[in-house]
Design a protein around this motif. Structure first.
Motif, PDB file in Angstrom:
ATOM      1  N   ALA A   1       0.835  -1.206   0.000  1.00 14.28           N
ATOM      2  CA  ALA A   1       0.000   0.000   0.000  1.00 14.28           C
ATOM      3  C   ALA A   1       0.870   1.255   0.000  1.00 14.28           C
ATOM      4  N   THR A   2       1.934   1.245   0.805  1.00 10.91           N
ATOM      5  CA  THR A   2       2.846   2.386   0.827  1.00 10.91           C
ATOM      6  C   THR A   2       3.596   2.491  -0.495  1.00 10.91           C
ATOM      7  N   ALA A   3       3.955   1.346  -1.070  1.00 14.25           N
ATOM      8  CA  ALA A   3       4.593   1.365  -2.390  1.00 14.25           C
ATOM      9  C   ALA A   3       3.682   2.029  -3.409  1.00 14.25           C
ATOM     10  N   ALA A   4       2.408   1.621  -3.405  1.00  8.07           N
ATOM     11  CA  ALA A   4       1.459   2.198  -4.357  1.00  8.07           C
ATOM     12  C   ALA A   4       1.286   3.696  -4.121  1.00  8.07           C
ATOM     13  N   HIS A   5       1.328   4.117  -2.860  1.00  7.70           N
ATOM     14  CA  HIS A   5       1.227   5.546  -2.545  1.00  7.70           C
ATOM     15  C   HIS A   5       2.347   6.329  -3.208  1.00  7.70           C
TER      16      HIS A   5
END
Length: 309
Positions: free
Chosen positions: A185-189
């Protein structure tokens, strides 16, 4: 497929002296105005005496003229000499440029360790470009011992300032769990932050995240949207992926001519990888569809990817 970290060490010798210039005296500004007009000879005539008289901004600007061959013969060694003069007096942009000169071996012996020293000095003054450069060196172990934790630290430092390359690079580390706990999720952010700023690799990676449901809800249509943005910037991986999506009608209506067109673009960069798929889709098409694909390719190419539908 996880995205691979890219290190874009573009030695971009440009005048970026907003804060430095604002504090400089009128003669430096006069030279800058000449530079903006494209009158580089006058810019050198103004900056040269100032640089020889000890003006740090002028020394940096003279270095950029020698680096680019504008107003003076292009000479990397002379560029490095003037940029060093400014860097040693604390000129942050000059410190970054000198670090890049050492990293690339431009006008000075190639020395990644010395590059890191100058990047660290600039980063300590808050420069995001220098922070990203340190992150890249730690990530790949070039001039510094490989250390993903330090790489993540410096990418975070620059990403928080809106530095697009670091936002993408930080997304890659979160995606792979390198130097940080894996967090899709942080990667996608971070991919989204960089993608919004036009980074084609981030757009491709964000498209892949939406396709696979990695850290975001699975959404083939959103995957297509971001993949197309990257493909139209010439990203070969995105061009190949869009070809596949059009071939199978995933997130978009099936369209064999468009699949053929995007596979054809991908094949220009990666013939071995894309040509088998191009051959496969060609075998499924009628002669009219093949002609249509050729026309689409030509129109898309000649419009510089502005008219590709």
């Amino acid at each position: 497929m996880r995205p691979g970290l890219i290190a874009l060490f573009a030695v971009l010798i440009g005048v970026s002296g907003g804060s430095a210039l604002a504090q400089s005296e009128d003669p430096v500004l006069t030279g800058f105005q000449a530079w903006q007009r494209g009158d580089y000879t006058t810019a050198y005539d103004v900056w040269g005496p100032l640089a020889r008289g000890g003006n740090v901004d002028a020394a940096y600007f003279v270095g950029t003229l020698y680096a680019t061959g504008r107003g003076v013969p292009q000479q990397d060694a002379e560029a490095a000499r003037w940029i060093r003069i400014a860097a040693e007096q604390g000129h942050v942009e000059a410190q970054v440029k000198l670090g890049k000169f050492y990293y690339m071996g431009r006008g000075v012996p190639q020395d990644a360790t010395e590059a890191a020293r100058w990047f660290r000095r600039a980063a300590s003054a808050g420069d995001a470009d220098a922070g990203n450069s340190l992150g890249v060196q730690y990530n790949f172990g070039r001039g510094l011992e490989q250390d993903y934790v330090q790489a993540a630290h410096w990418f975070q430092f620059a990403a928080a300032q809106g530095y697009t390359l670091s936002q993408y690079n930080l997304g890659v580390l979160y995606s792979n769990g390198q130097g940080v706990e894996q967090d899709l999720a942080t990667a996608a952010h971070w991919f989204h932050e960089a993608a919004e700023r036009g980074n084609s690799s981030a757009q491709y990676s964000l498209g892949a995240s939406y396709y696979n449901g990695d850290g975001v809800p699975q959404n083939p249509a959103e995957s297509v949207r971001w993949m197309l943005k990257a493909a139209k910037q010439g990203h070969a991986g995105a061009q190949f992926s869009i070809g596949t999506l059009y071939e199978y009608g995933q997130g978009v209506a099936m369209n064999l001519p468009l699949a053929h067109m995007w596979y054809s673009f991908a094949a220009l960069a990666d013939p071995e990888g894309a040509e088998p798929y191009l051959g496969r889709v060609t075998a499924l098409m009628t002669s009219d569809q093949i002609a249509r694909a050729g026309a689409l390719f030509t129109r898309c190419q000649t419009s510089d990817f502005q008219d590709c539908d």
